[in-house]
Every structure is written in structure tokens, then in C-alpha cells.
Design a protein around this motif. Structure first.
Motif, PDB file in Angstrom:
ATOM      1  N   LEU A  56       0.832  -1.209   0.000  1.00 26.48           N
ATOM      2  CA  LEU A  56       0.000   0.000   0.000  1.00 26.48           C
ATOM      3  C   LEU A  56       0.864   1.256   0.000  1.00 26.48           C
ATOM      4  O   LEU A  56       0.405   2.329  -0.335  1.00 26.48           O
ATOM      5  N   THR A  76      -1.484  -7.934  -3.930  1.00 22.94           N
ATOM      6  CA  THR A  76      -2.139  -7.561  -2.670  1.00 22.94           C
ATOM      7  C   THR A  76      -3.256  -8.539  -2.313  1.00 22.94           C
ATOM      8  O   THR A  76      -3.584  -8.696  -1.144  1.00 22.94           O
ATOM      9  N   CYS A  77      -3.835  -9.192  -3.315  1.00 22.45           N
ATOM     10  CA  CYS A  77      -4.960 -10.084  -3.009  1.00 22.45           C
ATOM     11  C   CYS A  77      -4.484 -11.374  -2.331  1.00 22.45           C
ATOM     12  O   CYS A  77      -5.297 -12.188  -1.905  1.00 22.45           O
ATOM     13  N   PHE A 100     -19.012  -8.057   1.980  1.00 18.57           N
ATOM     14  CA  PHE A 100     -18.562  -7.044   1.013  1.00 18.57           C
ATOM     15  C   PHE A 100     -17.126  -7.329   0.546  1.00 18.57           C
ATOM     16  O   PHE A 100     -16.852  -7.416  -0.651  1.00 18.57           O
ATOM     17  N   LEU A 104     -15.571  -8.733  -3.151  1.00 15.48           N
ATOM     18  CA  LEU A 104     -14.525  -8.053  -3.930  1.00 15.48           C
ATOM     19  C   LEU A 104     -13.273  -8.922  -4.079  1.00 15.48           C
ATOM     20  O   LEU A 104     -12.478  -8.711  -4.989  1.00 15.48           O
ATOM     21  N   HIS A 105     -13.112  -9.902  -3.197  1.00 21.59           N
ATOM     22  CA  HIS A 105     -11.989 -10.848  -3.346  1.00 21.59           C
ATOM     23  C   HIS A 105     -12.379 -12.010  -4.259  1.00 21.59           C
ATOM     24  O   HIS A 105     -11.554 -12.871  -4.544  1.00 21.59           O
TER      25      HIS A 105
ATOM     26  N   MET B   1     -12.471 -11.114 -11.382  1.00 21.26           N
ATOM     27  CA  MET B   1     -13.460 -10.213 -10.766  1.00 21.26           C
ATOM     28  C   MET B   1     -14.044  -9.320 -11.860  1.00 21.26           C
ATOM     29  O   MET B   1     -13.317  -8.566 -12.478  1.00 21.26           O
ATOM     30  N   PHE B   5     -19.786  -6.558 -11.714  1.00 21.16           N
ATOM     31  CA  PHE B   5     -20.031  -7.102 -10.372  1.00 21.16           C
ATOM     32  C   PHE B   5     -19.471  -6.148  -9.315  1.00 21.16           C
ATOM     33  O   PHE B   5     -20.098  -5.903  -8.278  1.00 21.16           O
ATOM     34  N   THR B   6     -18.285  -5.587  -9.603  1.00 19.25           N
ATOM     35  CA  THR B   6     -17.672  -4.627  -8.663  1.00 19.25           C
ATOM     36  C   THR B   6     -18.526  -3.364  -8.565  1.00 19.25           C
ATOM     37  O   THR B   6     -18.737  -2.829  -7.470  1.00 19.25           O
ATOM     38  N   THR B   9     -21.593  -4.282  -6.503  1.00 22.35           N
ATOM     39  CA  THR B   9     -21.253  -4.514  -5.083  1.00 22.35           C
ATOM     40  C   THR B   9     -20.962  -3.186  -4.378  1.00 22.35           C
ATOM     41  O   THR B   9     -21.425  -2.956  -3.256  1.00 22.35           O
ATOM     42  N   THR B  10     -20.219  -2.315  -5.054  1.00 24.00           N
ATOM     43  CA  THR B  10     -19.887  -1.018  -4.445  1.00 24.00           C
ATOM     44  C   THR B  10     -21.133  -0.152  -4.296  1.00 24.00           C
ATOM     45  O   THR B  10     -21.363   0.446  -3.239  1.00 24.00           O
ATOM     46  N   MET B  88      -6.731  -3.480  -1.342  1.00 23.71           N
ATOM     47  CA  MET B  88      -6.012  -4.759  -1.354  1.00 23.71           C
ATOM     48  C   MET B  88      -6.806  -5.881  -2.003  1.00 23.71           C
ATOM     49  O   MET B  88      -6.328  -7.010  -2.088  1.00 23.71           O
ATOM     50  N   THR B  89      -8.024  -5.587  -2.445  1.00 26.34           N
ATOM     51  CA  THR B  89      -8.804  -6.626  -3.143  1.00 26.34           C
ATOM     52  C   THR B  89      -8.433  -6.600  -4.636  1.00 26.34           C
ATOM     53  O   THR B  89      -7.965  -5.573  -5.129  1.00 26.34           O
ATOM     54  N   PRO B  90      -8.678  -7.709  -5.313  1.00 28.07           N
ATOM     55  CA  PRO B  90      -8.362  -7.707  -6.750  1.00 28.07           C
ATOM     56  C   PRO B  90      -9.437  -7.028  -7.600  1.00 28.07           C
ATOM     57  O   PRO B  90      -9.333  -6.997  -8.822  1.00 28.07           O
ATOM     58  N   ALA B  91     -10.460  -6.476  -6.958  1.00 32.79           N
ATOM     59  CA  ALA B  91     -11.560  -5.853  -7.715  1.00 32.79           C
ATOM     60  C   ALA B  91     -11.038  -4.680  -8.548  1.00 32.79           C
ATOM     61  O   ALA B  91     -10.189  -3.928  -8.068  1.00 32.79           O
TER      62      ALA B  91
END
Lengths: 237, 225
Positions: A56, A76-77, A100, A104-105, B1, B5-6, B9-10, B88-91
């Protein structure tokens, strides 16, 4: 999803914020199954080191290598981060937060994974009906740990993991670290508690004024950790 | 992803949080209402007879209250630093951007509908009668403003200048959208059709496309340190 992380190497990584050098050029290698405890006085650069490892924060100089190649954003994932703040949404319940971030993962069978995470971190009792903003510090910390572990990371980064947790809850941190190791992963924990370090770590890194003064195998029991810490920090101050 | 969908979801998360707190819509609506009332009681309406002012007041209120909405949207991300976990998510971050932009659009459109009613009451202009024709202008203006606002509000996550920086950057960039939207709204409230408002609408569409594309492209890099 990117490939599993089997090794991490910081090669001469430094970080400067304005006129402040938070981290002097540091080299650190992490292999599968290792648990590194990073100790040091306030302002030693421990959280900066963790932030660089989480990808980050971009280092001012040096390189972060994952599996011996340059780290990329997608890595990062595979990283789980437990920071000072819980990194969740205060208005959502614990379960909604986990759902949530799980979505997203791209986690499959999300409901099952969420329930397992709630159960493992002992938050099932309040997961569905209380927004995160009303949870106690310890409950938030357990939620944060559940969120950090939800996507089964290979690299677990823990900043003061025992903060706000009672003695029995601290065992949850130990279990979390153990689970990551069993999956072939590794963990870095920043702590002020030699007891936590002695219980969990296989290696000791002691930072003083942004420099790694010690990078060695775990000295053993809690007294040995205390001695090593005070000898290093005391000698530096 | 997947991108869509992102987005979904957001958007769903944003609306869920807003439904619980009602903080953004309520505070923005109250602020916008205050702007309208100040204008209604300080402008000398009888001497302005025949010169429509409600369109200008409408977009002035949207511009000012919109900044409040944008600012609050990101304050939520900073509360418990949730945006760091999001990063940190792959979205795809462009999906997060679009989901947030759509949420801001919905908040602002809700405020604008309330404003239309208040403008009709205080300015005695046929705003409600013009509403079916006005709606596309409201949507286009709101999309443009939200698109550029959502992009640059994200800088709040990486700077300590916060609202000052947002104001300095947002208003000059959003001015083509706000001016075109106000001009098109004025023509329509004055009894004109969408065809009569073609010129400002064309500019509005171009600005919308530019800002949305720029937002999708720049949002991710802007969040990276």
C-alpha cells in the motif's frame, strides 16, 4: 487470482515522508512458514515496514520482490493486513463487512466462508445485528482479523495484533498465524509484546530509528526476547 | 473479478450505508435548501420578472451541496480506513469508481427533485411542469458533476488538504458541466424543448463522456501512493 506467495524480499527498501526518514535502506527476506516478529520503540519504522510489505506504500528506494520478481498490485490479493484501524465500514455489521470484502476478493461459496470466519474469530454472536461502529475494541479487532484472513492470504501482516484483545482472544491470533503457516504462508507481526513474539515468532527483527539492528532466529523464551530487545534498544539510545 | 459485479457490489454497499445513516442526502438537501432560501429572500424577484433565475439557483445549490455529499462519501472510507482493505482486493478500481459515482448521482438527484419543488414554490416558475423535459438535463448534469467530483474527492484519501483541495480543483473542472446544465435547464423551464437546448446539451454530453472516461482511467492510479 495471482500465484501464491512463497517468498518476499525487501531489497534495500527505504521510505521518506517529507523531511522524515521513516525507514532506512532495509533488506529482509521471508520464506514459507516463517513468522517474523518486528519489535522496536515508537517511531522506529515498524508500521512503515508493514505498510511497504502490504504494497500500500511505495518505497522511496529499493525493491519489493515477491517470488523473486517485482511485486505488482495484483499481489495484494494474497496479502492479509491487520492494521491499527480495523479497515471495515462502521455502518455495516460484521457479516455485511465480511460479505462485502469477500465479494470483492471473488471468494466462492461466500456464505460458508463468512460463517466459518465468524466462527473462527468468535464473532458469530454479534455478527448479524450490530454495526461495526458500536463494537468494543476487542470485538473490532476480532472482526478485523476475520476480514484479514477471509481470502486465505499467504502473507499475513499483523500490526499490534493483541491490541484490545483479552488473554483468551490472543490465542485467536496464534491460531490465525498457525493456519497461514500450515497453508505454506508466512507472517510478519509488529508488536511491543515480547510474550506474543516468543509465542509466535520464528525470527526476530528489531528496528531502531528506521534501521534493522537485529535480524536473527527467535532467541527463545519471553525472557530471552526481553533481553535481546532491551540490549538492542538500550544500546542504541 | 468482473467490472460490473464490482460496480454493483460497491453501489449496493454505498446505498446500504446511506439508507441506514441518511446522512448524505439529508445534510446535502438541507444545505441546498438553505442556498435556495437565501437566494429567494435576497434576490429582488419582482424586478426580475420575466427573467428566469431558478435554473441558476438550482445548479448553484447542487454545486455547493454536492461538494458536501462528495466529501462525506469519502469520510466514510476514512472512518476505519476501510479503503485500505478495498485497495487490497483484486476488484477493478474503475468498478469501485463507477459504483461510487452512481451512488453520488442518486444522492444528488434525490436532492434535485426536492429542490425542484421548492423552486416552484419560491420562484413561481413552472419548474414542476417542466420536470419531464428537465429530467434528462438533471441526469446529464449530475453525472458530469458526480464523475469529476468522485474522481477528485478520492484525493482526500491521500492528502491532508481535504476540502480545500477539492474546492480548488473541483469547481474549475466542473464549471463546463454546471454552466451547460444551468443554461439547458433555463431554456427548458422557460418552456423550450430539449431540441431548443441542444447546444448546451451537446457540451454537457461531451463533458460527461470525458469525465467518466477520465475517472475510470485515473481513479486507481490516484489512490496509489
Amino acid at each position: 487470482m495471482s500465484e501464491p506467495i512463497t517468498s518476499v524480499r525487501l531489497a534495500g527498501v527505504s521510505k521518506v515522508f517529507g523531511a522524515v526518514r521513516a525507514l532506512s535502506p532495509t533488506t529482509l527476506t521471508l520464506g514459507a512458514g516463517e513468522v517474523v516478529a518486528v519489535l522496536g520503540p515508537n517511531g522506529a519504522g515498524k508500521s512503515t515496514l508493514l505498510s511497504v510489505l502490504s504494497l500500500l506504500t511505495r518505497p522511496t528506494s529499493g525493491q519489493v520482490l515477491i517470488n523473486e520478481r517485482h511485486a505488482v498490485a495484483q499481489d495484494t490479493c494474497r496479502i492479509g493486513l491487520l492494521a491499527h484501524a480495523p479497515l471495515v465500514y462502521p455502518e455495516l455489521t460484521a457479516r455485511e463487512n465480511l460479505r462485502f470484502f469477500g465479494k470483492l476478493h471473488g471468494i466462492d461459496a461466500l456464505e460458508t466462508v463468512v460463517r466459518e470466519a465468524e466462527s473462527a474469530m468468535e464473532i458469530s454472536e454479534f455478527a448479524a445485528d450490530r454495526p461495526a461502529r458500536v463494537l468494543s475494541r476487542g470485538q473490532l479487532q476480532r472482526l478485523a482479523l476475520a476480514r484479514a484472513l477471509l481470502h486465505r492470504p499467504n502473507l499475513l501482516l499483523l500490526d499490534e495484533p493483541a491490541s484490545g484483545l483479552d488473554a483468551s482472544s490472543v490465542t485467536l491470533v496464534g491460531r490465525a498465524v498457525q493456519a497461514v503457516r500450515e497453508q505454506g504462508g508466512m507472517a510478519v507481526l509488529v508488536t511491543h509484546e515480547p510474550l506474543i513474539a516468543a509465542q509466535l515468532a520464528t525470527r526476530a527483527v528489531i528496528l531502531v530509528k528506521g534501521r534493522a539492528r537485529v535480524d536473527a532466529a527467535s532467541p527463545g523464551d519471553v525472557e530471552a526476547w526481553r533481553k535481546l530487545y532491551f540490549e538492542t534498544v538500550g544500546g542504541a539510545s | 473479478m468482473s467490472f460490473l459485479f464490482t460496480v454493483a457490489t460497491t453501489l449496493s454497499k454505498e446505498l446500504k450505508v446511506e439508507w441506514r445513516s441518511k446522512e448524505i442526502v439529508l445534510s446535502s438537501a438541507l444545505f441546498a435548501l438553505l442556498v435556495v432560501l437565501l437566494c429567494a429572500f435576497t434576490l429582488d424577484l419582482p424586478t426580475l420578472a420575466g427573467r428566469p433565475v431558478s435554473a441558476g439557483v438550482l445548479w448553484l445549490a447542487v454545486a455547493l451541496s454536492g461538494m458536501l455529499a462528495l466529501s462525506r462519501t469519502y469520510e466514510r472510507e476514512k472512518g476505519f480506513d476501510a479503503f485500505r482493505a478495498l485497495l487490497m482486493t483484486p476488484a477493478p478500481k474503475s468498478g469501485v469508481y463507477l459504483g461510487k459515482t452512481l451512488a453520488v448521482c442518486l444522492y444528488l438527484l434525490t436532492v434535485e427533485l426536492v429542490l425542484c419543488l421548492v423552486l416552484e414554490l419560491f420562484f413561481h416558475e413552472p419548474v414542476l411542469r417542466a420536470l419531464p423535459r428537465l429530467l434528462p438535463v438533471l441526469v446529464l448534469g449530475t453525472v458530469g458533476y458526480a464523475a469529476v467530483g468522485t474522481l477528485f474527492s478520492a484525493m482526500q484519501l491521500r492528502t491532508t488538504l481535504k476540502d480545500l483541495l477539492l474546492g480548488v480543483i473541483l469547481y474549475p473542472l466542473a464549471s463546463p458541466v454546471l454552466i451547460s446544465a444551468a443554461k439547458a435547464s433555463q431554456i427548458i423551464i422557460d418552456g423550450g424543448s430539449l431540441v431548443d437546448a441542444a447546444d448546451p446539451l451537446k457540451l454537457l454530453i461531451v463533458a460527461d463522456v470525458l469525465f467518466v472516461v477520465a475517472g475510470l482511467w485515473l481513479f486507481g492510479p490516484l489512490l496509489e501512493e
